[in-house]
Design an enzyme around this catalytic site. Structure first.
Site, PDB file in Angstrom:
ATOM      1  CB  CYS A 101       4.080  16.717  22.996  1.00  0.00           C
ATOM      2  SG  CYS A 101       4.249  15.228  23.940  1.00  0.00           S
ATOM      3  CB  ALA A 102       2.501  21.639  22.022  1.00  0.00           C
TER       4      ALA A 102
END
Ligand code: PLP
Lengths: 382, 72
Positions: free
Chosen positions: A340-341
């Site tokens: 998620c980054a």
């Protein structure tokens, strides 16, 4: 089974956590603050005690400045959407999670100016680059306290000092550090700090919060959600009292009861002791992986500069294949990919394939690390 | 014997009030808000025969907004 996914969520939780949750449902099951009967008072007391304990833990005097949310994402959205208006400028670092980047990109569409300060290839951030960006006025600086990809710890105090000198507020994303690193809001210089309950604090999912510094003027922060609070119901406008201004709807009492037990557990074992133990395992893991041919380990080399997260790739092997083999052949659970980054992976040079992330927790043993190193070696040399 | 009630706007302030008064050594109790009083917070602090000025001082020191009522 070897669980090395503590950065996603800690597991197993201390047994006290499920006991406290069970107890809440059995004994304190009223709706806190809505009714006045015994069960309602008991439920409110559990939530109050947790709020109080968290205020102490984060160095805040006024416990009503601990706002409960569902998770760090919810807390970050409250802060970001509640503070920023079109035309204002916000500065953030290149290691942010999508919990920060997605709300920012949405606000950018509505005229908020977003500036991202690139991180170095080990995930570190340069205060000088922030100082340069702060030459142009900004309302807010957002900082991921520690990267969920490389574990790199940001120089929060130094950047907060620069931000304040330039008249900007500071929002810290402590999703990876609450319960892992000591956090004292006034020392750190955070005006707002988002935390999650289900990682380092050993609590259940569905818990987290936004902590507001005693000095922060809450008139500047609009609520994200409005509704019933059980207070001042004669008015159809949102009350200004804290925490009610930001906490509408029935809270997750059962989760908050578990969070208190998780926090108690962390404090009984001692943050420093937990960190020292995890750090030693992290170093063994980093050193062992670095010795293997074709393995690249990301993040800072000095152990003090990261939390207990190790990200790596193996030359010529896709991370999803490594993850699947660790799981299926060796019963080692971790998370691979972009975590998620995407911004952080761009900084580390691992976008778009991502990395294999091994995240150590308080229940990880030296044997777990030795077995993991053997498993990675077998994947390289079958 | 005079029975007093301390009324607050929020649940959290009622609990903070209870904590402040207990810390100051007062014997107080949280009870459901009596019918005679209209408050939206479901519960209030009840006390009996306590020095009013010291009670108020403890609550003020905790930075709380409150109202005191006496009931027969
Ligand atoms: C750095 C960072 N920020 C935010 C989040 C979001 O946390 P949560 O899933 O509890 O909302 C996470 C974890 O997923 C994270 O690692």
């Amino acid at each position: 089974m070897i669980y090395l996914d503590h950065a996603a969520t800690s597991w197993p939780k201390p047994p006290e956590v499920s006991a406290a949750m069970h107890d809440f449902l059995e004994r304190a099951g009223g709706n806190p603050g809505r009714s006045g009967h015994k069960l309602s008072i008991e439920a409110a007391r559990v939530i109050f005690d947790t709020r109080d304990a968290l205020a102490d833990f984060f160095g805040v005097q006024d416990p009503t400045r601990v706002i409960f949310t569902l998770n760090a994402t919810h807390a970050l959205n409250l802060a970001i959407q509640g503070l920023l208006q079109p035309g204002q400028r916000v500065i953030t670092g290149g290691m942010e999670h999508n919990a920060v980047m997605r709300p920012l990109r949405a606000l950018q569409q509505r005229g908020v100016q977003v500036e991202v300060i690139p991180a170095e290839s080990d995930g570190s951030l340069s205060p000088q680059k922030f100082a340069a960006a702060l030459q142009t006025p900004a309302r807010l600086v957002i900082l991921n306290h520690a990267s969920n990809v490389s574990g790199t710890i940001a120089p929060a105090e130094e950047i907060a000092r620069l931000a304040h000198a330039a008249g900007a507020w500071v929002l810290v994303d402590a999703a990876q550090t609450a319960g892992s690193l000591p956090i004292h809001l006034p020392t750190m210089g955070a005006d707002l700090l988002a935390f999650t309950g289900h990682k380092g604090l050993q609590g259940p999912p569905g818990t987290g919060g936004l902590v507001l510094a005693d000095t922060f003027d809450t008139a500047q922060l609009s609520p994200l959600v409005r509704g019933g609070t059980g207070s001042r119901s004669e008015f159809e406008t949102q009350p200004e009292d804290l925490p009610d201004r930001y906490e509408s709807g029935t809270p997750n009492g059962v989760g908050i009861a578990g969070l208190k037990a998780g926090l108690d557990w962390v404090q009984q074992h001692g943050l420093q002791a937990i960190r020292a133990q995890e750090d030693e395992l992290k170093q063994t893991l980093q050193q062992g992986l670095t010795r293997l041919a074709g393995v690249q380990v990301y993040g800072p080399t000095h152990p003090d500069q990261s939390v207990a997260i190790v990200s790596f790739t193996i030359q010529g092997k896709h991370v999803s294949e490594i993850g699947r083999r660790l799981d299926e052949e060796f019963d080692i659970l971790c998370r691979v990919g972009l975590h998620c980054a995407p911004a952080a992976h761009r900084s580390l040079g691992t976008f778009p394939n991502g990395t294999v992330r091994l995240a150590i927790g308080p229940t990880t043993s030296p044997q777990d690390i030795a077995s993991t190193l053997r498993a990675v070696e077998r994947i390289i040399n079958p | 014997m005079s029975r007093g009630i301390v009324l607050f706007h929020t649940t959290t302030s009622a609990l903070r009030g209870e904590k402040a008064l207990k810390k100051a050594g007062f014997l107080v109790k949280l009870i459901p808000t009596p019918r005679e009083l209209s408050s939206d917070c479901g519960f209030v602090i009840e006390f009996h025969d306590l020095p009013l000025n010291q009670l108020q001082a403890a609550l003020n020191e905790a930075g709380l907004e409150f109202e005191i009522h006496f009931l027969p």
